[in-house]
Design a protein around this motif. Structure first.
Motif, PDB file in Angstrom:
ATOM      1  N   ILE A 148      -5.701  -4.559 -14.787  1.00  0.00           N
ATOM      2  CA  ILE A 148      -4.486  -4.556 -13.966  1.00  0.00           C
ATOM      3  C   ILE A 148      -4.488  -5.632 -12.883  1.00  0.00           C
ATOM      4  O   ILE A 148      -3.536  -5.737 -12.125  1.00  0.00           O
ATOM      5  N   GLY A 149      -5.551  -6.409 -12.806  1.00  0.00           N
ATOM      6  CA  GLY A 149      -5.555  -7.482 -11.819  1.00  0.00           C
ATOM      7  C   GLY A 149      -6.947  -7.959 -11.485  1.00  0.00           C
ATOM      8  O   GLY A 149      -7.942  -7.449 -12.015  1.00  0.00           O
ATOM      9  N   GLN A 150      -6.994  -8.952 -10.610  1.00  0.00           N
ATOM     10  CA  GLN A 150      -8.257  -9.519 -10.152  1.00  0.00           C
ATOM     11  C   GLN A 150      -8.197  -9.744  -8.655  1.00  0.00           C
ATOM     12  O   GLN A 150      -7.130 -10.039  -8.107  1.00  0.00           O
ATOM     13  N   LEU A 151      -9.351  -9.605  -8.024  1.00  0.00           N
ATOM     14  CA  LEU A 151      -9.511  -9.927  -6.614  1.00  0.00           C
ATOM     15  C   LEU A 151     -10.766 -10.779  -6.474  1.00  0.00           C
ATOM     16  O   LEU A 151     -11.659 -10.717  -7.322  1.00  0.00           O
ATOM     17  N   ALA A 152     -10.856 -11.548  -5.416  1.00  0.00           N
ATOM     18  CA  ALA A 152     -12.030 -12.377  -5.161  1.00  0.00           C
ATOM     19  C   ALA A 152     -12.813 -11.813  -3.981  1.00  0.00           C
ATOM     20  O   ALA A 152     -12.233 -11.255  -3.043  1.00  0.00           O
ATOM     21  N   THR A 153     -14.124 -11.969  -4.036  1.00  0.00           N
ATOM     22  CA  THR A 153     -14.962 -11.540  -2.910  1.00  0.00           C
ATOM     23  C   THR A 153     -15.028 -12.649  -1.865  1.00  0.00           C
ATOM     24  O   THR A 153     -14.852 -13.826  -2.166  1.00  0.00           O
ATOM     25  N   ASP A 154     -15.295 -12.227  -0.638  1.00  0.00           N
ATOM     26  CA  ASP A 154     -15.522 -13.201   0.430  1.00  0.00           C
ATOM     27  C   ASP A 154     -17.003 -13.592   0.431  1.00  0.00           C
ATOM     28  O   ASP A 154     -17.750 -13.229  -0.473  1.00  0.00           O
ATOM     29  N   GLU A 155     -17.435 -14.290   1.452  1.00  0.00           N
ATOM     30  CA  GLU A 155     -18.834 -14.743   1.515  1.00  0.00           C
ATOM     31  C   GLU A 155     -19.827 -13.585   1.626  1.00  0.00           C
ATOM     32  O   GLU A 155     -21.004 -13.741   1.314  1.00  0.00           O
ATOM     33  N   ARG A 156     -19.361 -12.403   2.022  1.00  0.00           N
ATOM     34  CA  ARG A 156     -20.236 -11.228   2.140  1.00  0.00           C
ATOM     35  C   ARG A 156     -20.192 -10.343   0.889  1.00  0.00           C
ATOM     36  O   ARG A 156     -20.751  -9.257   0.877  1.00  0.00           O
ATOM     37  N   GLY A 157     -19.465 -10.786  -0.142  1.00  0.00           N
ATOM     38  CA  GLY A 157     -19.368 -10.018  -1.377  1.00  0.00           C
ATOM     39  C   GLY A 157     -18.337  -8.897  -1.313  1.00  0.00           C
ATOM     40  O   GLY A 157     -18.275  -8.060  -2.203  1.00  0.00           O
ATOM     41  N   THR A 158     -17.504  -8.889  -0.288  1.00  0.00           N
ATOM     42  CA  THR A 158     -16.512  -7.833  -0.106  1.00  0.00           C
ATOM     43  C   THR A 158     -15.164  -8.276  -0.667  1.00  0.00           C
ATOM     44  O   THR A 158     -14.757  -9.416  -0.467  1.00  0.00           O
ATOM     45  N   TYR A 159     -14.502  -7.362  -1.366  1.00  0.00           N
ATOM     46  CA  TYR A 159     -13.132  -7.622  -1.813  1.00  0.00           C
ATOM     47  C   TYR A 159     -12.230  -6.541  -1.240  1.00  0.00           C
ATOM     48  O   TYR A 159     -12.638  -5.413  -1.025  1.00  0.00           O
ATOM     49  N   ASP A 160     -11.000  -6.905  -0.944  1.00  0.00           N
ATOM     50  CA  ASP A 160     -10.044  -5.994  -0.322  1.00  0.00           C
ATOM     51  C   ASP A 160      -8.655  -6.556  -0.583  1.00  0.00           C
ATOM     52  O   ASP A 160      -8.357  -7.673  -0.185  1.00  0.00           O
ATOM     53  N   GLY A 161      -7.818  -5.798  -1.279  1.00  0.00           N
ATOM     54  CA  GLY A 161      -6.484  -6.285  -1.579  1.00  0.00           C
ATOM     55  C   GLY A 161      -5.614  -5.186  -2.143  1.00  0.00           C
ATOM     56  O   GLY A 161      -6.022  -4.025  -2.218  1.00  0.00           O
ATOM     57  N   ALA A 162      -4.422  -5.564  -2.535  1.00  0.00           N
ATOM     58  CA  ALA A 162      -3.475  -4.623  -3.111  1.00  0.00           C
ATOM     59  C   ALA A 162      -3.167  -5.059  -4.543  1.00  0.00           C
ATOM     60  O   ALA A 162      -2.975  -6.235  -4.808  1.00  0.00           O
ATOM     61  N   ILE A 163      -3.133  -4.091  -5.434  1.00  0.00           N
ATOM     62  CA  ILE A 163      -2.823  -4.318  -6.843  1.00  0.00           C
ATOM     63  C   ILE A 163      -1.553  -3.537  -7.165  1.00  0.00           C
ATOM     64  O   ILE A 163      -1.409  -2.385  -6.773  1.00  0.00           O
ATOM     65  N   VAL A 164      -0.649  -4.165  -7.888  1.00  0.00           N
ATOM     66  CA  VAL A 164       0.563  -3.481  -8.349  1.00  0.00           C
ATOM     67  C   VAL A 164       0.362  -3.126  -9.812  1.00  0.00           C
ATOM     68  O   VAL A 164       0.048  -3.984 -10.628  1.00  0.00           O
ATOM     69  N   LEU A 165       0.509  -1.840 -10.138  1.00  0.00           N
ATOM     70  CA  LEU A 165       0.383  -1.414 -11.526  1.00  0.00           C
ATOM     71  C   LEU A 165       1.549  -1.946 -12.337  1.00  0.00           C
ATOM     72  O   LEU A 165       2.706  -1.736 -11.967  1.00  0.00           O
ATOM     73  N   PRO A 166       1.271  -2.624 -13.446  1.00  0.00           N
ATOM     74  CA  PRO A 166       2.352  -3.117 -14.297  1.00  0.00           C
ATOM     75  C   PRO A 166       3.149  -1.955 -14.892  1.00  0.00           C
ATOM     76  O   PRO A 166       2.613  -0.868 -15.123  1.00  0.00           O
ATOM     77  N   SER A 167       4.414  -2.192 -15.169  1.00  0.00           N
ATOM     78  CA  SER A 167       5.245  -1.132 -15.744  1.00  0.00           C
ATOM     79  C   SER A 167       4.776  -0.731 -17.135  1.00  0.00           C
ATOM     80  O   SER A 167       5.099   0.346 -17.616  1.00  0.00           O
ATOM     81  N   ALA A 168       3.976  -1.574 -17.795  1.00  0.00           N
ATOM     82  CA  ALA A 168       3.459  -1.262 -19.134  1.00  0.00           C
ATOM     83  C   ALA A 168       2.334  -0.225 -19.107  1.00  0.00           C
ATOM     84  O   ALA A 168       1.971   0.327 -20.150  1.00  0.00           O
TER      85      ALA A 168
END
Length: 66
Positions: free
Chosen positions: A37-57
């Protein structure tokens, strides 16, 4: 579906943070298999934080009431 939800976590290997890597977010379902359902990238500390929108499919699922 159609609304963002927050996803956050941390990636590490051998006790060290994995900075600047891509994290694939996957929904797992016994009935429908895995759905990316999506991808996020980690920062220099290995942490990821974001929002994902579920596709209608993405199929809707109701809990088993047996």
């Amino acid at each position: 579906r159609g609304a963002p939800f927050k996803v956050r976590g941390q990636v590490s290997a051998d006790g060290e943070p994995c900075g600047h890597v891509t994290v694939e977010i996957v929904l797992r379902s016994r009935q429908h298999g895995d759905t990316s359902i999506g991808q996020l990238a980690t920062d220099e500390r290995g942490t990821y934080d974001g929002a994902i929108v579920l596709p209608s499919a993405v199929p809707l699922h109701s809990p088993d009431r047996s």
